[in-house]
Design an enzyme around this catalytic site. Structure first.
Site, PDB file in Angstrom:
ATOM      1  N   LYS A  62      46.005  44.709  38.506  1.00 24.47           N
ATOM      2  CA  LYS A  62      47.007  43.660  38.326  1.00 24.47           C
ATOM      3  C   LYS A  62      48.375  44.221  37.954  1.00 24.47           C
ATOM      4  CE  LYS A  62      43.905  39.835  37.594  1.00 24.47           C
ATOM      5  NZ  LYS A  62      42.633  40.581  37.719  1.00 24.47           N
TER       6      LYS A  62
HETATM    7  C1  LIG Z   1      41.742  40.333  38.835  1.00 25.80           C
HETATM    8  C2  LIG Z   1      40.755  41.375  39.185  1.00 25.80           C
HETATM    9  C3  LIG Z   1      40.003  41.316  40.378  1.00 25.80           C
HETATM   10  C4  LIG Z   1      40.081  40.151  41.349  1.00 25.80           C
HETATM   11  O1  LIG Z   1      41.318  40.035  41.963  1.00 25.80           O
HETATM   12  P1  LIG Z   1      41.672  38.724  42.808  1.00 25.80           P
HETATM   13  O2  LIG Z   1      43.074  38.925  43.244  1.00 25.80           O
HETATM   14  O3  LIG Z   1      41.510  37.585  41.881  1.00 25.80           O
HETATM   15  O4  LIG Z   1      40.747  38.682  43.930  1.00 25.80           O
HETATM   16  C5  LIG Z   1      39.135  42.344  40.653  1.00 25.80           C
HETATM   17  N1  LIG Z   1      38.968  43.377  39.803  1.00 25.80           N
HETATM   18  C6  LIG Z   1      39.666  43.476  38.656  1.00 25.80           C
HETATM   19  C7  LIG Z   1      39.428  44.618  37.755  1.00 25.80           C
HETATM   20  C8  LIG Z   1      40.598  42.492  38.311  1.00 25.80           C
HETATM   21  O5  LIG Z   1      41.274  42.591  37.161  1.00 25.80           O
END
Ligand SMILES: *Cc1c(COP(=O)(O)O)cnc(C)c1O
Length: 537
Positions: free
Chosen positions: A113
């Protein structure tokens, strides 16, 4: 380039308005008026570009230079990715001839993120500074108060994205004592004056309800200009398209003749994989995108049946057709609720960004050649689907729409047991790779899909978190491996000593909105007072 809501209306927003608004007032998500094509010479002229240079090229296709000049965009991108620890920003590792991982976790909080939130924070700051510079002397400056709830993962990436940003303050609510120690430390050791961690005596659901009630309070919302940083924000999707291009250039030369590249994406809210869909639609060559879910498998079920539904009704009806035995027992399952899994960042009931894909499917499924009429019809169709989601918790799309979805995607659901054994397999394989549980969901799906694929494919699995962030699952998978040592094999130096660092956190004794409002009010007053005191600086 302008943006409009998936649920219709005449509103056409600039990029700036889109980013500052987040969710459309009619409940829809903003999408660009058209998906831009790549420049004719992109495959040659972009080949040797660095991540940041590539980001400038890709982003400028979606942002008018009248809104952000190329120089400003470059400065924003460079600032955003200067916080990453790896020179490639999102490096690629080869695990075998046909399997690579694209590591997205080299940002400040060790999770993917960061790629989006580092940029989002700088965009907020840039837009607010420009708006305030245009104001007359004595006019009140525009500020943004970001409020969010977290069960651990998102909170720290949001905090690191917004820390120390002018005219922005951030309040993150977490359930007191119910967040993993590392994640709690990551959030609360950020002591910048604009960052406020609220530990709420209550559950994660309480925190989410509190945030909802603040947003629902019109007067409070308008007074403090509440903002959200969740994954429906268009800038987050856009930022994530860049690493698809970067990894394509990196791997292109290694592809066997005729082989295609397949991106395998562990996903929850459908943000990360949606970015890949935009890259594909722009013209990046790739095989069908692979959606990898955990036991919260609303997406995998959609690709099986064309039903997008919160509760698996085929299982309730005893239908064995779509309920896989392998995963049937994993997770603590509350009927109709979210299942707790070993990959908690993907524990969702519905996927907030899926609406964007559904819009494109509705559009493509609409006959006719008048673009304006087709857009209008697609918005109406989508709005109807979302209404039935709201009232019935499900929508069944026509077969033609499902076929369109299958043209660009495949999907696979992975159980906790499969997640654990995948972590084990990759650690004990030649690559000796330690995957975090989210990445392992992707790796496991990749293996299953590659075995099903008639033609040879090369796969890139998006690696979304550093294994040290999810130490419990990793340790559980590898504790019986004599060669495994968590401190030595996994723990990054940045995590050492983190638990002992100074913290700043405010306890909220009960999950009551009035208490949270008081806290936000008092910080706003304090800030206003110190701003007048220091107005000559
Ligand atoms: C947020 C997150 C995801 C999922 O991402 P999306 O964009 O919601 O599909 C997968 N792995 C981790 C570690 C995350 O923090």
């Amino acid at each position: 380039m302008r943006y409009f809501s998936t649920r219709g209306g005449d509103e056409r927003l600039t990029f700036e308005e889109t980013v500052l608004t987040g969710l459309a007032p009619n409940g829809g998500l903003y999408i660009p008026e058209h998906i831009p094509a790549l420049p004719g010479d992109w495959e040659t002229s972009w080949t040797k570009l660095s991540f940041t240079d590539l980001a400038v090229e890709v982003l400028s296709l979606y942002i008018s230079p009248k809104e952000i000049t190329r120089e400003d965009l470059r400065a924003l991108v460079e600032k955003s990715y200067s916080t990453f620890r790896h020179p490639d920003i999102t490096p690629i590792k080869k695990l075998s001839d046909k399997t690579h991982v694209l590591e997205l976790f080299h940002g400040p909080t060790f999770a993917f993120k960061d790629v989006a939130l580092q940029l989002l924070g700088n965009l907020f700051e840039f837009f607010l500074a420009r708006r305030n510079a245009r104001k007359a002397a004595g006019e009140k400056p525009e500020k943004l108060t970001v409020v969010g709830a977290t069960s651990g993962d998102t909170g720290s990436a949001a905090i690191y994205g917004l820390r120390n940003k002018a005219n922005v303050s951030i309040f993150i609510l977490h359930p007191k004592g119910r967040v993993s120690p590392i994640q709690e430390a990551q959030m609360t050791t950020v002591t910048d004056a604009n960052v406020h961690n609220l530990a709420v005596n209550g559950t994660f659901d309480d925190c989410q309800d509190l945030v909802k009630s603040l947003f629902g309070d019109r007067e409070f919302n308008a007074k403090h200009r509440l903002g959200a940083v969740n994954s429906i924000n268009w800038a987050r999707i856009l930022a994530q398209t860049v690493y698809y291009f970067q990894s394509y250039f990196h791997l292109r030369a290694q592809l066997p003749a005729g082989a295609e590249l397949q991106y395998v994406v562990p996903t929850g809210n459908f943000g990360d994989v949606l970015a890949g869909y935009y890259a594909k639609r722009m013209g990046l060559p790739m095989a069908r995108l692979a959606v990898a879910t955990n036991a919260n498998d609303i997406l995998a079920r959609f690709w099986r049946s064309g039903a997008y539904e919160k509760v698996d009704t085929s299982a309730l009806n005893g239908g064995a057709a779509t309920a896989p035995a392998a995963g049937a027992s994993d997770g603590k399952q509350a009927v109709g609720g979210v299942r707790e899994t070993l990959s908690p960042a993907m524990d969702i009931l519905v996927s907030s960004n899926f609406e964007r894909l559904l819009w494109y499917l509705a559009y493509e499924d609409t006959a006719g050649s008048d673009q304006g009429a087709k857009v209008h019809a697609a918005c109406a169709t989508l709005d109807g689907w979302m209404q039935s989601m709201k009232s019935d918790g499900r929508v069944q799309v026509p077969v033609s729409v499902l076929e369109l979805a299958r043209r660009d995607f495949v999907a696979e659901r992975i159980s906790d047991d499969q997640t654990l054994s995948t972590i084990r397999d990759y650690f004990t394989s030649e690559s000796a790779y330690v995957a975090d549980p989210h990445t392992a969901v992707g790796l496991c799906a990749a293996k299953i899909l590659s075995a099903q694929n008639p033609a040879p494919i090369t796969q890139v699995v998006l690696s979304t978190a550093h294994p040290a962030k999810f130490s419990e699952a990793v340790t559980r998978a590898l504790s019986s491996s004599p060669n495994f040592n968590f401190e030595h094999d996994v723990l990054p130096p940045e995590f050492k000593g983190l638990l002992e660092k100074e913290r700043r956190v405010i306890t909220v004794n009960a999950p009551e909105a009035s208490l949270v409002k008081e806290i936000i009010e008092s910080f706003a007053e304090r800030e206003a007072a110190s701003a007048t005191g220091a107005s000559s600086v």
